[in-house]
Design a protein around this motif. Structure first.
Motif, mmCIF file in Angstrom:
data_model
loop_
_atom_site.group_PDB
_atom_site.id
_atom_site.type_symbol
_atom_site.label_atom_id
_atom_site.label_comp_id
_atom_site.label_asym_id
_atom_site.label_seq_id
_atom_site.Cartn_x
_atom_site.Cartn_y
_atom_site.Cartn_z
ATOM 1 N N ILE A 70 0.806 -1.211 0.000
ATOM 2 C CA ILE A 70 0.000 0.000 0.000
ATOM 3 C C ILE A 70 0.845 1.271 0.000
ATOM 4 N N TYR A 71 1.978 1.252 0.709
ATOM 5 C CA TYR A 71 2.788 2.472 0.769
ATOM 6 C C TYR A 71 3.498 2.731 -0.554
ATOM 7 N N ASP A 72 3.854 1.672 -1.250
ATOM 8 C CA ASP A 72 4.429 1.823 -2.583
ATOM 9 C C ASP A 72 3.394 2.441 -3.523
ATOM 10 N N GLY A 167 10.054 14.131 1.661
ATOM 11 C CA GLY A 167 9.974 12.745 1.229
ATOM 12 C C GLY A 167 8.618 12.116 1.485
ATOM 13 N N THR A 168 8.437 10.943 0.900
ATOM 14 C CA THR A 168 7.147 10.256 0.977
ATOM 15 C C THR A 168 7.240 9.075 1.952
ATOM 16 N N PHE A 169 6.633 7.940 1.633
ATOM 17 C CA PHE A 169 6.524 6.836 2.570
ATOM 18 C C PHE A 169 7.683 5.848 2.412
ATOM 19 N N ASP A 170 8.255 5.441 3.533
ATOM 20 C CA ASP A 170 9.346 4.470 3.562
ATOM 21 C C ASP A 170 8.739 3.078 3.492
ATOM 22 N N THR A 171 8.899 2.395 2.370
ATOM 23 C CA THR A 171 8.230 1.110 2.140
ATOM 24 C C THR A 171 8.860 -0.043 2.921
ATOM 25 N N SER A 172 9.906 0.211 3.697
ATOM 26 C CA SER A 172 10.474 -0.850 4.532
ATOM 27 C C SER A 172 9.629 -1.074 5.789
#
Length: 268
Positions: A70-72, A167-172
């Motif tokens: 979802i974050y990607d 920056g946006t969302f960290d997908t880790s």
């Protein structure tokens, strides 16, 4: 006028996406674009999108391709966005009223804020009239992020320029990328934020962050990871204070429903 980019991440959302779309199309504020980022659904999600597409009169853009969660998908939406303001509306959620966008934009214009946020409420996925919980962001303060608090993310609308800067969302992160992102924007970046007493979004119980004890353990782990990544001191005890306040909020809501009726929603 400020243009709003509404980003909806979807995957096998055919049963609920129609409600999401209908709530967008009913908005009284017209200067928006709706970006639906589908992760390669196997159900009828794309059929639903294509059925509604003509009603948007060019305000809908969508893609369908495999992603990394979802974050990607949200990051893809932000990269596609052309609006001044960006907000997230998940594919199993919908706007609580037709004037949500209009009131959010009015707050941006009146205050010049970097971000505006309000309240949300949760409903039974089988009975959308049954309110399970009301989550108000009214008591949020910047310092409370050290305790794990954040504004109700589905109500959080932010200038696109802020995402470009911080920056946006960290997908880790498995569940807590929204918290880590707001930690960067609100706590570290100290962007100018404004709360408005508005019930913005109706959410079905059962989303990524509302799925029981295991999800709460993962949220705690992600919060600790977010603090470490950003050089902020916190600990499990601090986070425990958040759960004590959350319990008080739930008890208060239960009392309100008994007094006012089962489907009580606090007035905005």
């Amino acid at each position: 006028m400020l243009k709003i980019s509404i980003i909806t991440a979807a995957y096998n959302s055919g049963k609920t996406l129609g409600d999401t779309i209908e709530s967008v199309l009913r908005q009284t504020y017209g200067d928006y674009e709706h970006l639906i980022i589908d992760g390669g659904s196997k159900d009828n999600t794309l059929e639903v999108i294509k059925e509604y597409e003509p009603r948007y009169n060019g305000k809908l853009r969508w893609i369908s391709e495999p992603d990394h969660g979802i974050y990607d998908a949200m990051n893809k939406g932000i990269a596609m966005a052309t609006g001044d303001i960006v907000g997230i509306l998940n594919s199993d959620d919908f706007y609580t009223s037709d004037g949500v966008l209009e009131k959010l934009v009015a707050a941006f214009e009146e205050t010049g804020s970097d971000a505006v946020y309000g309240d949300v409420h949760f409903v039974d996925s089988e009975d959308l009239t049954k309110v399970v919980r009301y989550y108000s962001s009214k008591s949020f303060k910047r310092w409370k992020m050290r305790l794990g608090w954040m504004p109700a993310h589905p109500s959080f609308y932010c200038r696109r320029s802020v995402y470009e800067k911080y920056g946006t969302f960290d997908t880790s992160f498995k569940i807590g990328a929204d918290f880590e992102n707001l930690l960067r924007l609100v706590f570290i970046g100290r962007i100018n934020i404004k709360y408005i007493p508005l019930d913005c979004v109706t959410m079905r119980i059962g989303g990524v962050s509302t799925q029981g004890l295991d999800s709460h353990r993962q949220i705690l782990a992600d919060h600790m990871k977010a603090y470490k990544k950003n050089g902020i001191y916190s600990n499990v005890l601090f986070e425990g204070l958040r759960y004590m306040e959350k319990i008080f909020e739930i008890v208060r809501f239960k009392i309100s429903t008994i007094v006012m009726g089962n489907y009580f929603i606090p007035k905005s």
